[in-house]
Enzyme design. Structure first.
Site, short mmCIF file in Angstrom:
data_model
loop_
_atom_site.label_atom_id
_atom_site.label_comp_id
_atom_site.label_asym_id
_atom_site.label_seq_id
_atom_site.Cartn_x
_atom_site.Cartn_y
_atom_site.Cartn_z
N CYS B 99 31.12 6.12 -8.40
CA CYS B 99 30.44 7.35 -7.99
C CYS B 99 28.95 7.12 -7.69
CB CYS B 99 30.65 8.43 -9.06
SG CYS B 99 30.44 10.09 -8.41
N HIS B 198 36.94 8.66 -10.75
CA HIS B 198 36.89 8.77 -12.21
C HIS B 198 38.33 8.86 -12.69
CE1 HIS B 198 32.66 9.79 -11.72
NE2 HIS B 198 33.01 10.64 -10.79
#
Lengths: 465, 255
Positions: B99, B198
């Site tokens: 991310c 994630h």
């Protein structure tokens, strides 16, 4: 008579009756939703009939428990209260609560008189701007700000920004009741023109000097780094900015000499004396302080505060105890890492030896947050040496089981998304007299509780008086 | 050679105090679990802003994501550590950047007002934020990668665009991916992986965890090292549950 409001109230009531006839329990949002469609001013028009004013309770964790404790105190004080205790804390849920108290013309009918009644509204973080605008509260309590359902709310900073924006709406004479121990909450006092009442824990024996992952790292005023001399949990503690003068304010309502027992807590509030409540955990002492602080702002006397705190009943799934075929199930709702880590520490402190039976339930519906990544921020590792038997449940039972495996827990007796079969598995592996801790997310708790109700072990949703 | 005697690996976890949102800590937990289950000692060093960092002292590098405000604060420090890290990754150092970490492993992050946060250019890409009115890319992801099917959850405002010749980590089967346009997700260069996923990523995708561990072992102990297999029944079940969820939600959204 306001014809538009009357029509909205009647449409909302009809929708509520229809859902009840169809047997869709817990329909706490629909009547309000229907009424707000018919008259967007319904929340304002109904809420402002409450002559003693309105108070809001918001924050990531502890809203329900804080509201419950305050309602219990107000009952002891003889104050008539309209409270959205049965569910939805969005604007539509508050409207539903008010509708239920309104007659067909849109006039509120409250025992003791609407003119003397107080509105007590648990308020979802994201619904605060609407509630602050429509309900013109006389006080707003902020419990804390943690990372929670990031797939729904965006970043933690987004919620903080929303709160600051919401504070442009309420009357400037309103009192902010703020958690001195949470720097993200404390900063709301900056620029607030009205009074502020601080509450905070004042027992360093329960704080740690260990550094840990915290959600509040930098001072918004100067960009400096926060230092935590001691923390109670997460970023709740004795904070100060290393770049400017900001630091934890001295609380107006504080808890000293805290003692925690398996199912109760005692603490001393200067000016009120020792209080005892039938809930435990440092986080619940903090919730009780928020309620006590609000009660003091409302002018409630010390006797009613003490009796109200002592008489509170656990809210739905929050340390609620259920007898089930001779087993004692204790339900500890967990919605986010901060809440779950508090429950983990509570179970760690109250388990003797390797005697912990625990069913952890992870669901991923909208109300739970669809992203289950947060379970990796929870310290399940701390319980690994204490677990006797465990079960993994919820719509993402397999993810839960994997988290427990990597935390070093023994292999689960069952990995079972279905609440019926999960309860069967718990029964099969335990005997009467056993205790089982149930640690569910929100909808996993609703599912499991519905099954417990079906088997006669728990009261129905909304009937927990 | 299955494993050398007393194998040990050193992991540098970059900025764990700030780049730790969305449970990325699970990636460290997974690497530790899968090393220890095979008798590999894994030493984890936390490297924060201002700390000295020599990539030559490590066998693996990991960096997670943070909030925008947090990312800005560590970017400057990362740029100082960048040249040495880029050189080590060119030399085969295994790395995982998730991310915000993935974005900063590119050349730059351009916010919606044209402000630029410089990255370290491990990957040939840049990320642009389309502005506060654009929706975030949030939801379940299923990818096809050379490690097989990969599952996870994405939540990002920035849109990432790979330069020509930059390999993605995978192709999107479900979800948005780098930019919701070109079907690419993440980036891969030598043994370095960048991704928005994630979940946490590594526990439910043990093939990637093992690929990182194996690359680290071979770099340190020689190319004939092999990893003994583990019982991955729980990992596989969680992987399948995530894939089923992605399918179900994607069908529901289409209806």
């Amino acid at each position: 008579m306001d014809l538009r409001l009357a029509a909205a109230v009647n449409a909302g009531k009809a929708a509520g009756m229809a859902t009840r006839l169809l047997g869709r329990g817990g329909g706490t949002a629909l009547p309000g939703l229907v009424a707000l469609r018919a008259d967007p001013g319904a929340l304002r028009k109904l809420g402002r009939q409450l002559g003693r004013g309105r108070v809001l309770v918001t924050g990531t964790n502890g809203k329900t428990t804080t509201s419950r404790i305050l309602a219990s105190i107000l009952a002891e004080a003889g104050v008539p209260v309209v409270h959205n205790r049965e569910g939805s804390n969005l604007a539509r849920g508050m409207a539903s609560t008010l509708l239920a108290a309104a007659g067909p013309t849109g006039r509120l009918k409250v025992r003791g008189g609407a003119d003397h009644a107080l509105g007590l509204f648990e308020t979802d973080e994201a619904s605060l701007p609407a509630a602050a605008r429509d309900l013109a509260p006389k006080a707003i309590a902020f419990t804390n700000l943690f990372r929670d359902q990031l797939d729904r709310y965006g970043e933690v900073d987004t919620v903080a920004a929303l709160w600051r924006e919401a504070l442009a709406a309420p009357p400037p004479a309103a009192t902010l009741v703020l958690n001195a121990d949470d720097p993200s909450v404390a900063e709301l006092a900056t620029g607030w023109p009205g009074p502020v009442h601080w509450f905070g824990l004042d027992d360093p024996a329960f704080a740690t000097t260990d550094p840990g992952a915290v959600d509040a790292r930098w001072c918004r005023a100067c960009g400096g780094t926060f230092a935590y001399d001691r923390r109670y949990f997460a970023h709740i503690g004795y904070w100060r900015c290393t770049g400017c003068e900001r630091a934890r304010p001295a609380p107006d309502t504080a808890a000293e000499s805290v003692s925690l027992w398996p199912e109760s807590a005692r603490f001393t509030v200067p000016g009120l004396g020792e209080l005892e409540m039938p809930l435990t955990g440092v986080y619940n002492v903090s919730n009780a302080l928020a309620a006590v602080a609000l009660a003091r702002v409302l002018g409630v006397d010390a006797g009613a505060i003490a009796r109200g705190v002592a008489g509170v009943k656990a809210a739905f799934g929050r340390q609620e105890s259920v007898e089930f075929e001779g087993r004692r199930l204790r339900i500890f709702l967990c919605k986010n890492p901060a809440g779950a880590n508090q429950v983990i520490r509570l179970l760690q402190a109250t388990t003797a030896g390797t005697s912990l039976n625990a069913a952890t339930l992870l669901s991923d519906r909208f109300a739970d947050g669809q992203d289950v990544s947060w379970t990796w921020d929870v310290d399940y590792e701390l319980l690994a040496p204490l677990v006797a038997k465990c079960w993994a449940g919820g719509t993402r039972a397999e993810d839960m089981a994997l988290r427990l495996k990597y935390a070093g827990w023994p292999a689960p007796t069952a990995v079972e998304p279905d609440p019926v079969r999960l309860l069967d598995a718990v029964l099969a592996a335990t005997t009467p007299g056993d205790e089982v801790a149930i640690v569910p997310t929100y909808t996993a708790m609703i599912d499991l509780r519905a099954e417990l109700t079906r088997r006669g072990a728990a009261t129905r949703f909304g009937e927990d008086e | 050679m299955p494993l050398p005697a007393n194998p040990a690996l050193r992991l540098a976890h970059l900025y764990p105090d700030v780049m730790n949102i969305y449970g990325d800590r699970g990636n460290v937990i997974a690497l530790r679990f899968r090393c220890e289950a095979r008798g590999i000692a894994l030493e984890v060093a936390e490297v924060n802003a201002g700390d000295a960092f020599d990539p030559a002292n490590y066998d693996l590098v990991l960096m997670g994501g943070g909030q925008d405000r947090e990312q800005r604060r560590i970017a400057e420090d990362l740029v100082a550590k960048g040249p040495a890290l880029r050189e080590a990754i060119d030399g085969g150092l295994p790395a995982l950047a998730v991310c915000g970490g993935f974005q900063l492993f590119g050349h730059r992050y351009v916010d919606h007002e044209g402000g630029v946060i410089p990255g370290i250019g491990v990957f040939d890409l840049e990320t642009r934020h389309p502005g506060p009115r654009a929706d975030r890319c949030i939801g379940d992801v299923v990818l096809a990668t050379e490690y097989g099917e990969v599952v996870g959850f994405e939540n990002h405002g920035g849109r990432t665009y790979l330069a020509e010749g930059q390999e993605p980590f995978g192709r999107v089967r479900r979800g948005f991916g780098n930019n919701a346009e070109d079907g690419a997700e993440g980036a891969r260069t030598k043994n370095a992986i960048g991704t928005y996923l994630h979940g946490s990523l590594l526990p439910k995708n043990p093939a990637i965890a093992d690929a990182l561990i194996l690359a680290a072992l071979r770099r340190r102990y020689g190319d004939d090292v092999e990893l003994p297999p583990l019982d991955d029944a729980a990992e596989t079940a969680a992987h399948r549950a995530a894939a089923r969820t992605a399918e179900r939600r994607s069908r529901a959204a289409a209806e």
